[in-house]
Design a protein around this motif. Structure first.
Motif, mmCIF file in Angstrom:
data_model
loop_
_atom_site.group_PDB
_atom_site.id
_atom_site.type_symbol
_atom_site.label_atom_id
_atom_site.label_comp_id
_atom_site.label_asym_id
_atom_site.label_seq_id
_atom_site.Cartn_x
_atom_site.Cartn_y
_atom_site.Cartn_z
ATOM 1 N N ILE A 58 0.868 -1.194 0.236
ATOM 2 C CA ILE A 58 0.019 0.150 -0.020
ATOM 3 C C ILE A 58 0.754 1.440 -0.053
ATOM 4 O O ILE A 58 0.320 2.218 -0.629
ATOM 5 C CB ILE A 58 -0.890 0.063 1.259
ATOM 6 C CG1 ILE A 58 -2.100 0.933 1.057
ATOM 7 C CG2 ILE A 58 -0.187 0.461 2.416
ATOM 8 C CD1 ILE A 58 -3.128 0.776 -0.108
ATOM 9 N N ASP A 59 2.113 1.212 0.431
ATOM 10 C CA ASP A 59 2.898 2.397 0.663
ATOM 11 C C ASP A 59 3.898 2.366 -0.512
ATOM 12 O O ASP A 59 4.610 3.295 -0.648
ATOM 13 C CB ASP A 59 3.650 2.532 1.789
ATOM 14 C CG ASP A 59 4.587 1.396 2.144
ATOM 15 O OD1 ASP A 59 4.418 0.227 1.488
ATOM 16 O OD2 ASP A 59 5.589 1.444 2.956
ATOM 17 N N ILE A 60 3.901 1.384 -1.512
ATOM 18 C CA ILE A 60 4.920 1.251 -2.483
ATOM 19 C C ILE A 60 4.273 1.991 -3.757
ATOM 20 O O ILE A 60 4.794 2.497 -4.517
ATOM 21 C CB ILE A 60 5.185 -0.132 -2.894
ATOM 22 C CG1 ILE A 60 6.128 -0.857 -1.767
ATOM 23 C CG2 ILE A 60 5.923 -0.379 -4.173
ATOM 24 C CD1 ILE A 60 6.368 -2.192 -1.822
ATOM 25 N N GLN A 62 0.946 3.905 -5.962
ATOM 26 C CA GLN A 62 -0.152 4.924 -6.126
ATOM 27 C C GLN A 62 -0.935 4.697 -7.192
ATOM 28 O O GLN A 62 -0.612 4.024 -8.228
ATOM 29 C CB GLN A 62 0.585 6.372 -6.357
ATOM 30 C CG GLN A 62 1.672 6.877 -4.966
ATOM 31 C CD GLN A 62 0.685 6.986 -3.809
ATOM 32 O OE1 GLN A 62 -0.331 7.245 -3.904
ATOM 33 N NE2 GLN A 62 1.358 6.646 -2.735
ATOM 34 N N PRO A 63 -1.969 5.294 -7.444
ATOM 35 C CA PRO A 63 -3.148 4.934 -8.506
ATOM 36 C C PRO A 63 -2.500 5.436 -9.710
ATOM 37 O O PRO A 63 -2.791 4.576 -10.655
ATOM 38 C CB PRO A 63 -4.239 5.939 -8.036
ATOM 39 C CG PRO A 63 -4.172 6.083 -6.531
ATOM 40 C CD PRO A 63 -2.921 5.915 -6.087
ATOM 41 N N ASP A 64 -1.885 6.385 -9.715
ATOM 42 C CA ASP A 64 -1.227 6.777 -11.394
ATOM 43 C C ASP A 64 -0.154 5.581 -11.663
ATOM 44 O O ASP A 64 -0.103 5.645 -12.925
ATOM 45 C CB ASP A 64 -0.687 8.113 -11.323
ATOM 46 C CG ASP A 64 -1.761 9.226 -10.987
ATOM 47 O OD1 ASP A 64 -2.814 8.891 -11.359
ATOM 48 O OD2 ASP A 64 -1.214 10.294 -10.746
ATOM 49 N N MET A 65 0.194 4.927 -10.870
ATOM 50 C CA MET A 65 1.507 4.034 -11.276
ATOM 51 C C MET A 65 0.642 2.672 -12.181
ATOM 52 O O MET A 65 1.450 1.998 -12.977
ATOM 53 C CB MET A 65 2.098 3.442 -10.124
ATOM 54 C CG MET A 65 2.801 4.300 -9.494
ATOM 55 S SD MET A 65 3.813 3.593 -8.118
ATOM 56 C CE MET A 65 4.643 5.121 -7.272
ATOM 57 N N PHE A 66 -0.587 2.646 -12.082
ATOM 58 C CA PHE A 66 -1.479 1.506 -12.939
ATOM 59 C C PHE A 66 -1.450 2.231 -14.325
ATOM 60 O O PHE A 66 -1.890 3.226 -14.414
ATOM 61 C CB PHE A 66 -2.598 1.139 -12.228
ATOM 62 C CG PHE A 66 -2.408 0.337 -10.969
ATOM 63 C CD1 PHE A 66 -2.207 -1.105 -10.733
ATOM 64 C CD2 PHE A 66 -2.116 0.912 -9.688
ATOM 65 C CE1 PHE A 66 -2.036 -1.721 -9.756
ATOM 66 C CE2 PHE A 66 -2.216 0.309 -8.537
ATOM 67 C CZ PHE A 66 -1.969 -0.913 -8.467
ATOM 68 N N TYR A 67 -1.070 1.222 -15.331
ATOM 69 C CA TYR A 67 -1.237 1.549 -16.632
ATOM 70 C C TYR A 67 -2.696 1.804 -16.830
ATOM 71 O O TYR A 67 -3.018 2.412 -17.797
ATOM 72 C CB TYR A 67 -0.499 0.747 -17.570
ATOM 73 C CG TYR A 67 -0.486 0.857 -18.983
ATOM 74 C CD1 TYR A 67 0.338 1.877 -19.587
ATOM 75 C CD2 TYR A 67 -1.242 0.072 -19.847
ATOM 76 C CE1 TYR A 67 0.305 2.212 -20.801
ATOM 77 C CE2 TYR A 67 -1.483 0.657 -21.027
ATOM 78 C CZ TYR A 67 -0.585 1.766 -21.618
ATOM 79 O OH TYR A 67 -0.664 1.858 -23.024
ATOM 80 N N GLU A 126 5.026 -8.140 -3.389
ATOM 81 C CA GLU A 126 5.833 -6.884 -3.178
ATOM 82 C C GLU A 126 6.827 -6.727 -4.452
ATOM 83 O O GLU A 126 7.141 -5.771 -5.075
ATOM 84 C CB GLU A 126 6.816 -6.869 -2.086
ATOM 85 C CG GLU A 126 7.457 -5.786 -1.842
ATOM 86 C CD GLU A 126 8.318 -5.828 -0.317
ATOM 87 O OE1 GLU A 126 9.224 -5.012 -0.161
ATOM 88 O OE2 GLU A 126 8.186 -6.811 0.357
ATOM 89 N N PHE A 127 7.438 -8.007 -4.787
ATOM 90 C CA PHE A 127 8.186 -8.124 -6.212
ATOM 91 C C PHE A 127 7.435 -7.452 -7.284
ATOM 92 O O PHE A 127 8.002 -6.580 -8.141
ATOM 93 C CB PHE A 127 8.716 -9.424 -6.343
ATOM 94 C CG PHE A 127 9.793 -9.597 -7.479
ATOM 95 C CD1 PHE A 127 10.937 -8.931 -7.449
ATOM 96 C CD2 PHE A 127 8.935 -10.239 -8.513
ATOM 97 C CE1 PHE A 127 11.675 -9.145 -8.595
ATOM 98 C CE2 PHE A 127 10.060 -10.140 -9.758
ATOM 99 C CZ PHE A 127 11.251 -9.728 -9.651
ATOM 100 N N ASN A 176 9.375 11.263 -5.440
ATOM 101 C CA ASN A 176 7.906 10.629 -5.434
ATOM 102 C C ASN A 176 8.153 9.068 -5.346
ATOM 103 O O ASN A 176 7.232 8.538 -4.745
ATOM 104 C CB ASN A 176 7.119 11.196 -6.025
ATOM 105 C CG ASN A 176 6.519 12.760 -6.055
ATOM 106 O OD1 ASN A 176 7.029 13.125 -5.049
ATOM 107 N ND2 ASN A 176 6.209 13.343 -7.071
ATOM 108 N N ASN A 177 9.047 8.453 -5.770
ATOM 109 C CA ASN A 177 9.065 7.087 -6.004
ATOM 110 C C ASN A 177 10.454 6.300 -5.546
ATOM 111 O O ASN A 177 10.068 5.091 -5.404
ATOM 112 C CB ASN A 177 9.085 6.661 -7.612
ATOM 113 C CG ASN A 177 7.969 7.333 -8.485
ATOM 114 O OD1 ASN A 177 6.632 6.756 -8.285
ATOM 115 N ND2 ASN A 177 8.010 8.436 -9.003
ATOM 116 N N LEU A 178 11.370 6.959 -5.092
ATOM 117 C CA LEU A 178 12.369 6.240 -4.565
ATOM 118 C C LEU A 178 12.580 6.470 -3.163
ATOM 119 O O LEU A 178 13.363 7.086 -2.883
ATOM 120 C CB LEU A 178 13.739 6.710 -5.427
ATOM 121 C CG LEU A 178 13.746 6.326 -6.902
ATOM 122 C CD1 LEU A 178 14.840 6.788 -7.574
ATOM 123 C CD2 LEU A 178 13.463 5.047 -7.255
#
Length: 350
Positions: A58-60, A62-67, A126-127, A176-178
């Motif tokens: 859940i903390d890895i 974000q909604p926008d990360m889904f294609y 997680e992977f 925002n991602n790393l």
């Protein structure tokens, strides 16, 4: 016939397909943006099957990360349920999507059910989530690069503004991602011991960067890496004068590189104050240029140390956090700065 084929090829080569969700790059020359739809299905299915799977990713993500846009809405619903400490399963996600009016957009209840049927276990979730994140970062880099290329061809674009914009955009993706994750205390203990051993090699009590104010250094052991030190006082109490002296001491006496961001005074005003301190000539005389022959000689002799100092002054007004980060990273890579001074924080823009 040859001309027809040639025209068709040219048309296809210029074809661009816009996307529906924010931030996704365009398709150009037949290339498909990086994506992992099977893993998106697996992650969402596992999150609706097993609670521990939700906690893991859940903390890895974000909604926008889904294609896929449908997957964005489903993950948003899961995240909302998690935020309210409610159970996450097929029924609750279905209800949340219905409440927000997105159930039909994602393909209805049948599509939600199909996601859970495609996954047997969330063992590697997680992977899988990390791969989805990587694909998103790749798409963001493509989007940013496309914008940079477009702006670079625009003759009205200021090159320096374009450089700042490019750096800011790239650092924003990294910021925002790393993110750093929790570490085992054993690793932190080893790092702390290494720091203590390194500090023992220094003479006296100074393990960090000396300020040049000995009583202060005795209290702090020098300015330490990663420290955030805020100097607070009423107006007119000498805050700027103090940090200027500090910057001068570090850069001149200890030969360390210092970055000074001044959001209130110009670089020339700051340097004039430094010259006044260095030469012991009043600031009023320097502003008027009313110097005697002896003072001119004193001026030219005493500023040689300032000329050689590794002090870098940026007087950009209303500096933003991202601009500060970009400029600081550039100065670190080019000049290995050891300290950053901001005068003053309240004038920074969001």
């Amino acid at each position: 016939m040859d001309n027809t084929n040639k025209n068709t090829a040219n048309t296809l080569s210029k074809f661009k397909q816009s996307t529906k969700h924010k931030g996704q790059p365009t398709l150009e020359y037949g290339k498909v943006p990086p994506q992992a739809l099977d893993l998106e299905n697996a992650v969402l299915g596992a999150m609706m099957l097993e609670q521990y799977a939700v906690n893991k990713v859940i903390d890895i993500l974000q909604p926008d990360m889904f294609y896929k846009q449908a997957h964005q809405h489903i993950f948003e619903a899961i995240k909302t349920l998690f935020g309210r400490s409610e159970p996450v399963d097929i029924m609750t996600v279905n209800q949340e999507l219905k409440k927000t009016g997105n159930l039909d957009i994602v393909g209805g209840s049948y599509y939600i059910m199909q996601l859970t049927n495609r996954i047997a276990s969330g063992a590697n979730i997680e992977f899988h989530a990390r791969i989805i994140q990587q694909k998103y970062i790749q798409r963001e880099l493509i989007r940013i690069s496309s914008n940079i290329i477009k702006d670079a061809f625009d003759e009205t674009t200021d090159v320096l503004d374009l450089l700042d914009k490019a750096e800011t955009s790239l650092f924003e993706v990294a910021e925002n991602n790393l993110r750093r994750s929790a570490v085992n205390i054993e690793d932190v203990v080893k790092e702390a011991i290494a720091n203590i051993e390194e500090a023992s090699k220094h003479e006296g009590n100074i393990s960090g960067i000396p300020s040049g104010f000995h009583r202060l250094d005795n209290l702090t052991s020098g300015w330490q890496p990663s420290d955030l030190v805020i100097l607070a006082a009423r107006p007119g109490m000498g805050k700027t004068a103090f940090v200027l002296s500090l910057a001068r001491n570090v850069a001149v006496d200890y030969n360390k590189s210092v970055a000074l961001f001044s959001l209130e005074m110009s670089a020339v005003q700051l340097v004039t104050r430094l010259i006044s301190s260095e030469t012991e000539i009043s600031g009023d005389k320097l502003r008027k240029g009313n110097l005697t022959t002896e003072e001119w000689s004193q001026l030219n002799t005493n500023i040689s140390a300032l000329n050689d100092a590794k002090l870098f002054i940026d007087d950009t007004p209303a500096l933003s956090i991202f601009e500060l980060r970009a400029k600081s990273r550039r100065l670190k890579s080019q000049h290995d700065i050891q300290m950053i001074i901001i005068d003053y924080l309240q004038l920074m823009s969001a």
